[in-house]
Design an enzyme around this catalytic site. Structure first.
Site, PDB file in Angstrom:
ATOM      1  N   ARG A   1      37.497  51.959  14.820  1.00 25.36           N
ATOM      2  CA  ARG A   1      36.944  50.649  14.471  1.00 25.36           C
ATOM      3  C   ARG A   1      37.977  49.540  14.626  1.00 25.36           C
ATOM      4  O   ARG A   1      37.644  48.409  14.999  1.00 25.36           O
ATOM      5  CB  ARG A   1      36.382  50.680  13.054  1.00 25.36           C
ATOM      6  CG  ARG A   1      35.118  51.536  12.935  1.00 25.36           C
ATOM      7  CD  ARG A   1      34.757  51.816  11.497  1.00 25.36           C
ATOM      8  NE  ARG A   1      34.544  50.587  10.745  1.00 25.36           N
ATOM      9  CZ  ARG A   1      34.468  50.566   9.405  1.00 25.36           C
ATOM     10  NH1 ARG A   1      34.602  51.689   8.703  1.00 25.36           N
ATOM     11  NH2 ARG A   1      34.275  49.422   8.785  1.00 25.36           N
TER      12      ARG A   1
ATOM     13  N   ARG B   1      36.178  63.986   8.991  1.00 26.16           N
ATOM     14  CA  ARG B   1      35.461  63.194   7.992  1.00 26.16           C
ATOM     15  C   ARG B   1      35.062  61.827   8.550  1.00 26.16           C
ATOM     16  O   ARG B   1      35.826  61.222   9.302  1.00 26.16           O
ATOM     17  CB  ARG B   1      36.335  63.010   6.745  1.00 26.16           C
ATOM     18  CG  ARG B   1      36.587  64.307   5.987  1.00 26.16           C
ATOM     19  CD  ARG B   1      37.473  64.096   4.789  1.00 26.16           C
ATOM     20  NE  ARG B   1      38.809  63.632   5.154  1.00 26.16           N
ATOM     21  CZ  ARG B   1      39.792  63.431   4.272  1.00 26.16           C
ATOM     22  NH1 ARG B   1      39.575  63.624   2.978  1.00 26.16           N
ATOM     23  NH2 ARG B   1      40.979  63.024   4.688  1.00 26.16           N
TER      24      ARG B   1
ATOM     25  N   ASP C   1      33.472  57.826   7.608  1.00 24.17           N
ATOM     26  CA  ASP C   1      33.430  56.834   6.534  1.00 24.17           C
ATOM     27  C   ASP C   1      32.000  56.459   6.184  1.00 24.17           C
ATOM     28  O   ASP C   1      31.042  56.819   6.887  1.00 24.17           O
ATOM     29  CB  ASP C   1      34.185  55.575   6.962  1.00 24.17           C
ATOM     30  CG  ASP C   1      35.672  55.816   7.127  1.00 24.17           C
ATOM     31  OD1 ASP C   1      36.207  56.707   6.445  1.00 24.17           O
ATOM     32  OD2 ASP C   1      36.296  55.104   7.939  1.00 24.17           O
TER      33      ASP C   1
END
Length: 264
Positions: free
Chosen positions: A201, A54, A56
């Site tokens: 990130r 998945r 974001d």
């Protein structure tokens, strides 16, 4: 029949991959809901897909892999073109192929890859800004690359995951990480068996602190060992992040771009 799809998408206008509503309900746009709605129209029955990883909100994918089951009789080309014609312009099915019934887009994958692209110059980007992050401070890519090597191997990445991460544990095997400069652009490439929520990130945000001279190269290893998210750098913006795709053993006979090679 079980089928696998390779999907690319620009995540700028989506609230991430995961469907936030039940099929048939309206809500915030997600890539999963768009793909399932398109495939359901082609199949003439409800279709649910499972993805390799998945992403974001605002994060893109070069080759997201999904699988789904259908009794509809369609050629692979029909699935690919039929679904793409019903998808938003920001989403495209690149390939479709039948797979064995025990193939699973998530659990059959042995690795996943991300690329983070960062423009490093005094002024923000005008072109390609939806696919680039930006840092005005001069960055030392070599120092960032050297510091990142402390993350290789199987480690507890608690310091680099969001407090909202729902994974049962933070141990991941980071197999490769590199930082390279090409002119004003830095490319940060990461490969691991799996990733935690915001892991890439948060790693990038910490490496930027090293590249800007705010922290020494040894700091990344110290943050990793501390297992404390509050000690790491800020979370880098989403728009520079692309899910390059998962990797599968050759026995699944998937396209070469998602098949693990001898040196992977």
């Amino acid at each position: 029949m079980r089928l696998a799809l390779g999907i690319e998408y620009d995540g700028s206008g989506f609230s991430g991959w995961q469907r936030l509503t039940q099929p048939g309900e309206t809500g915030l746009p997600t890539v999963q809901s768009a793909v399932e709605d398109a495939l359901s129209t082609v199949a003439d029955h409800p279709v649910l897909v499972t993805c390799a990883g998945r992403t974001d909100a605002g994060v893109h994918a070069a080759c997201q892999v999904v699988h789904f089951d259908s009794d509809a009789t369609r050629e692979s080309r029909g699935w690919m073109l039929g679904a793409t014609s019903r998808l938003p312009e920001a989403v495209s099915v690149r390939w479709c192929m039948p797979v064995a019934g025990d193939f699973h887009a998530r659990f059959s994958a042995v690795a996943r890859r991300y690329r983070y692209r960062l423009l490093n110059r005094a002024v923000r980007p005008a072109l390609q800004r939806q696919w680039l992050s930006w840092e005005r401070r001069p960055l030392d890519a070599d120092a960032m690359h050297a510091a990142a090597q402390a993350l290789l191997g199987e480690n507890d990445f608690t310091s680099f995951r969001t407090v909202h991460c729902q994974a049962p544990h933070a141990r991941r095997n980071l197999q490769r990480i590199s930082v390279r400069r090409d002119g004003d652009v830095l490319d940060i490439e990461v490969q691991a068996n799996a990733f935690l929520h915001h892991m890439v990130r948060n790693i990038v945000g910490s490496l930027i602190e090293v590249g800007a001279g705010e922290r020494p190269q040894s700091w990344i290893a110290e943050v990793l060992a501390a297992r404390d998210r509050t000690l790491a750098g800020p979370t880098a913006p989403p728009q520079g992040l692309v899910f390059a795709g998962p990797l599968y053993p050759g026995s699944w006979k998937l396209p070469a771009e998602v098949t693990i090679g001898p040196n992977a």
